[in-house]
Scaffold this active site. Structure first.
Site: not given
Ligand code: BGC
Length: 342
Positions: A69, A94, A169, A242, A307
């Site tokens: 983010r 992303h 991811h 997360d 990640e």
């Molecule tokens: C994030 C999550 C997000 C997800 C979406 C992750 O990399 O940390 O917050 O909901 O990606 O697939």
């Protein structure tokens, strides 16, 4: 020209097989043996390419230009203010709704002696793409070795000063996708600090906090369930983990960041990277309504994404690692997922 639905396979001498598709370079399968040699696919996802193309576009995908983010989608660079799309509540996530995970990458076979098999994935992102400055040329190598390592090497160059933070991811479940949650899988992180979240901001506060005495303490190995079920404010914000962890001893060289293991199958996965952080995401938003591999629902905590990255919102936090790429520089990121039996 590569098509979205084109399927590519890497295979080594130990029957480890990695499958990915053209769209997003999405890793749709990683098959590895257990302690008895029994194979299982350890990344969660769908049963067909058609479903993968229609479903969650982040499963196993290459994310960019900036993974994770950016607060309010805003940043300033060389005196210019940029506004990116806010595709995740008040924030940018992303790379935006048309991020690199949604692009069809150009895939070509790649040869190097250290890899049993490899492919190169290339993408040219035009100046202004998703609001980011500079034309960005990206190359990613997916290489499989006979040591059961999936090596992901990213390189990028820009025509103007820009920001960059690419990642992969895939969500891992070492019991095999579809076999329940990852709660009893054991995680060890080479991270004595993490970047806490604020529910109001929707991402990191900018603090860098010691994990000691919190649910985020994986310095000594413990089960993921112990953290996800803990009575802990940080866990409650995201219903699990997360969070970005700060890799100890970061110096830009490849080092061990994480180790995930499953006692039942004996499968183990180590993550090595030259990046300063690793996002551990336990898939808290999966609600069981989608059908995944083995025809089983994709459930909350059904897999864990690991990640490797620069910290979230780095462009707005001077004390976070640098995410700026200038013309003449080369962004280089390596992530190795190494599978073994414990
Ligand atoms: C994030 C999550 C997000 C997800 C979406 C992750 O990399 O940390 O917050 O909901 O990606 O697939």
């Amino acid at each position: 020209m590569t098509k979205a639905s084109d399927v590519f396979k890497l295979k080594n001498a130990n029957n480890v097989e990695v499958t990915f598709i053209g769209r997003g370079g999405q890793i749709t399968g990683i098959t590895v043996p257990d302690k008895d040699g029994k194979l299982a696919d350890v990344v969660i996802g769908y049963q067909s390419v058609e479903e993968a193309l229609a479903g969650d576009g982040y499963f196993g995908a290459l994310c960019g230009r900036f993974s994770n983010r950016i607060v309010k989608g805003q940043f300033s660079l060389e005196g210019i203010d940029y506004q990116l799309e806010c595709n995740n509540g008040p924030n940018h996530l992303h790379g935006g709704s048309e991020g690199f995970n949604s692009r069809v990458w150009d895939v070509t076979p790649y040869e190097e002696s250290r890899f049993t098999q490899a492919y190169k994935l290339s993408l040219v992102s035009p100046d202004g793409d998703q609001g980011y400055p500079g034309e960005l040329k990206v190359e990613v190598v997916y290489g499989l070795t006979d040591e059961n390592e999936l090596v992901i090497e990213y390189a990028a160059e820009t025509s103007k000063a820009t920001i960059i933070n690419l990642t992969s991811h895939a969500y891992f479940n070492l019991k095999g996708a579809g076999n329940g949650t990852i709660e009893d899988q054991v995680l060890e992180l080479n991270a004595s600090k993490f970047t806490p979240l604020s529910a109001e901001i929707g991402t990191v506060t900018g603090e860098i906090t010691e994990v000691k005495g919190t649910a985020m303490d994986f310095v000594d190995a413990k089960t993921i369930g112990e953290a996800c079920n803990a009575d802990d404010d940080q866990v409650k914000i995201v219903d699990g983990i997360d969070h970005n962890f700060v890799i100890d001893g970061y110096d830009g060289m490849l080092r061990l960041a994480a180790r995930l293991s499953d006692e039942e199958s004996g499968r183990c996965m180590e993550v090595f990277t030259n990046q300063p952080g690793i996002q551990i995401y336990t898939g808290s938003h999966f609600d069981g309504t989608e059908t995944g591999k083995l025809g089983k629902p994709i459930v909350k905590w059904g897999g864990v994404a690991m990640e490797t990255q620069i910290f979230p919102d780095s462009p707005n936090k001077e004390h976070f690692p640098n995410a700026v790429l200038k013309p003449g520089e080369v962004y280089k990121h390596t992530c190795v997922y190494k599978f073994s039996i414990q």
